[in-house]
Design an enzyme around this catalytic site. Sequence first.
Site, short mmCIF file in Angstrom:
data_model
loop_
_atom_site.label_atom_id
_atom_site.label_comp_id
_atom_site.label_asym_id
_atom_site.label_seq_id
_atom_site.Cartn_x
_atom_site.Cartn_y
_atom_site.Cartn_z
N SER A 186 0.83 -1.20 0.00
CA SER A 186 0.00 0.00 0.00
C SER A 186 0.87 1.26 0.00
O SER A 186 1.68 1.44 -0.91
CB SER A 186 -0.97 -0.04 1.19
OG SER A 186 -2.00 0.90 1.03
N ASP A 285 -9.34 -4.90 -5.59
CA ASP A 285 -8.77 -3.70 -4.99
C ASP A 285 -9.21 -2.46 -5.75
O ASP A 285 -9.22 -2.43 -6.99
CB ASP A 285 -7.24 -3.81 -5.02
CG ASP A 285 -6.54 -2.74 -4.19
OD1 ASP A 285 -7.22 -1.86 -3.63
OD2 ASP A 285 -5.30 -2.81 -4.12
N HIS A 315 -7.72 -5.21 -1.07
CA HIS A 315 -6.49 -4.48 -0.80
C HIS A 315 -5.78 -5.00 0.45
O HIS A 315 -6.41 -5.21 1.49
CB HIS A 315 -6.83 -2.99 -0.63
CG HIS A 315 -5.64 -2.11 -0.47
ND1 HIS A 315 -4.82 -1.77 -1.51
CD2 HIS A 315 -5.12 -1.50 0.63
CE1 HIS A 315 -3.85 -0.99 -1.08
NE2 HIS A 315 -4.01 -0.81 0.22
#
Length: 346
Positions: A186, A285, A315
């Site tokens: 991320s 995601d 995600h």
Amino acid sequence: MDTVSVEELRRNGHAQDPGRSRGRSLEEELEGFIRVYKDGSVERYSYVVANVPASEAQQEPVLSKDVVLDQRTGVWARFYLPRNAVSRGTRLPLVIYFHGGGFVLGSPAWSIYHVFMCRLASHTNSMIMSVGYRLAPENRLPAAYDDCFSAVEWVRRQATQQLQRSNDSWLSSHADFSRCFLAGDSAGGNIVHNVALRCARADVKPLQTRGLILLQPFFGGEDPCKRELETSETNPNLSQRWVDVFWKLSLPVGAKRDHPACNPLAMPLRDLSLPPVIVIISENDLLKQRNLDYCQALKNGNKNVSHVIFKNVGHAFQVLNPDSQRIPELLSVLGDFINNNRSSSR
């Protein structure tokens, strides 16, 4: 300067929720994690995700310990070492890992990261250095890039001192500085990209970066893509609301989302020398299309890049869904990438 312990750094900004503060106007809140007030004050609380201590207990298959890298900035790291490396005296690849959290949240001490780092170290037979960098909005970008590049520089200094015995016994005894990887998920994947750009322009020898591992990297842009216009129900683990708050709190004041910190396609990538890159993408995601566009931009710039799409997960599933049946497959992919990139492309 007074010595600052890692425990004090970990506690800083992660107190238990004291209840909504009175007399202050709230600017932003991510429920269960952070409140930001209009006077600039910030409250973080850790009752949703607990912090866990490092452990060198004999029964642990993966040992861990905390080290302060810079007392001035408070940057620190948690190291992970498979126990079998201690008994065999072998040197392992060194993975420098940057956690996620939209540049606003997260810590190497978070239980979800501690568990995944232990699994990653064990499965890939690597030493992991998980970096605790400064968070926004108190420290807006590029503070996270500065801190994480300084962590690479800290390792470089350890490698330089290896013949005179490194300051850190684990590194001097077990790290193979000729097999270094930058990894992160991320926001940490975003950091990998930006730290790699700095490494490409700097001399980090004797470190040799063999590869970049970006797991669902947190990228964006001023113009939303189709997937970002979809409802959050089709994008588990990360909603557009959280994305908007993260960029609002982390970008330099006044910057828009075509700032290079947010949008890596805002600057040319062709002329930069990068090691092999792997991008891990989750099918469900919100950032899937951004991640694919990033891979295509690297390919257009003649970079060695591959990507793997994991089906039916959202995600950062590897930390947010620790029981996911796709994690063993992910660890296998990462292990193959690390083992197959033994020689430098630079």
